[in-house]
Design a protein around this motif. Structure first.
Motif, PDB file in Angstrom:
ATOM      1  N   ARG A  73      75.088  98.552  92.882  1.00 22.10           N
ATOM      2  CA  ARG A  73      75.129  98.445  91.513  1.00 22.10           C
ATOM      3  C   ARG A  73      74.951  99.796  90.873  1.00 22.10           C
ATOM      4  O   ARG A  73      74.780  99.824  89.645  1.00 22.10           O
ATOM      5  CB  ARG A  73      74.108  97.610  90.877  1.00 22.10           C
ATOM      6  CG  ARG A  73      74.084  96.139  91.768  1.00 22.10           C
ATOM      7  CD  ARG A  73      75.238  95.399  91.351  1.00 22.10           C
ATOM      8  NE  ARG A  73      75.776  95.069  89.708  1.00 22.10           N
ATOM      9  CZ  ARG A  73      76.909  95.147  89.399  1.00 22.10           C
ATOM     10  NH1 ARG A  73      77.871  94.933  89.977  1.00 22.10           N
ATOM     11  NH2 ARG A  73      77.186  95.109  87.917  1.00 22.10           N
TER      12      ARG A  73
ATOM     13  N   THR B  63      79.110  97.070  94.654  1.00 23.63           N
ATOM     14  CA  THR B  63      78.730  95.805  94.289  1.00 23.63           C
ATOM     15  C   THR B  63      77.231  95.482  94.527  1.00 23.63           C
ATOM     16  O   THR B  63      76.587  94.912  93.813  1.00 23.63           O
ATOM     17  CB  THR B  63      79.897  94.760  94.677  1.00 23.63           C
ATOM     18  OG1 THR B  63      80.815  94.971  94.600  1.00 23.63           O
ATOM     19  CG2 THR B  63      79.208  93.514  94.060  1.00 23.63           C
TER      20      THR B  63
ATOM     21  N   VAL C   1      81.191  98.690  91.007  1.00 21.38           N
ATOM     22  CA  VAL C   1      80.208  98.976  90.288  1.00 21.38           C
ATOM     23  C   VAL C   1      80.501  98.371  88.918  1.00 21.38           C
ATOM     24  O   VAL C   1      79.313  97.910  88.123  1.00 21.38           O
ATOM     25  CB  VAL C   1      79.711 100.234  90.075  1.00 21.38           C
ATOM     26  CG1 VAL C   1      80.633 101.198  89.293  1.00 21.38           C
ATOM     27  CG2 VAL C   1      78.234 100.517  89.969  1.00 21.38           C
TER      28      VAL C   1
END
Length: 131
Positions: free
Chosen positions: A74, A71, A128
Motif C-alpha cells: 500500500r 496492493t 498502490v
C-alpha cells in the motif's frame, strides 16, 4: 526492545509479499505458456511469433506481480514493483542459465530485463492506487 521486534517484523513482511506475488506470476506465466504452446502446436501459427509472445507474457506476468505486491504493501508502489520485477528477472535468468545449454546474456536479454523491471514498476504504481 519492543520497537526492534516491530521493525524486524516489518522488514520481513515485504519479502514474503514479494515471493508470494512472484509465485503467482510464475504460475500465470506457466499457464499462459502452455496455452500458447498448445495453440502453436495444433494450429498453423508460425514459430517465429514465439519471441514476441514470450515477451508479452513476461511483461504481463511481471506487471501483475508488481501490482499484487504494491496492493498488499500500500505504499511506494514504484519501488516495490521495481524490486518485484528485478527478483522475477533474476529468477528467470538463473533458471535459463541452469536449464538452457546455449544461454548467454546479450543485448536482447538486457532489453528484456529492463522491460521486466519497468513493467513491475508500472504494475506497482497501478497496484498502490487501487482501492
Amino acid at each position: 526492545m519492543a520497537n526492534a521486534k516491530y521493525y524486524e517484523g516489518k522488514e520481513r513482511m515485504p519479502r514474503l509479499i514479494y515471493f508470494r506475488s512472484i509465485g503467482r506470476a510464475l504460475i500465470i506465466t506457466v499457464i499462459l505458456m502452455l496455452i500458447i504452446a498448445a495453440i502453436i502446436t495444433y494450429t498453423s501459427v508460425s514459430d517465429s511469433v514465439m519471441p514476441l509472445i514470450t515477451s508479452v507474457i513476461m511483461v504481463i506476468s511481471i506487471a501483475y506481480s508488481g501490482l499484487l505486491s504494491a496492493t498488499k504493501i500500500r505504499k511506494h508502489g514504484l519501488m516495490h514493483g521495481f524490486i518485484t520485477g528485478a527478483i522475477y528477472i533474476m529468477l528467470l535468468l538463473f533458471l535459463s542459465w541452469v536449464l538452457a545449454r546455449d544461454f548467454s546474456i546479450n543485448r536482447f536479454t538486457i532489453i528484456k530485463a529492463i522491460m521486466g523491471v519497468i513493467s513491475g514498476g508500472v504494475g506497482g504504481m497501478i497496484g498502490v492506487n487501487l482501492k
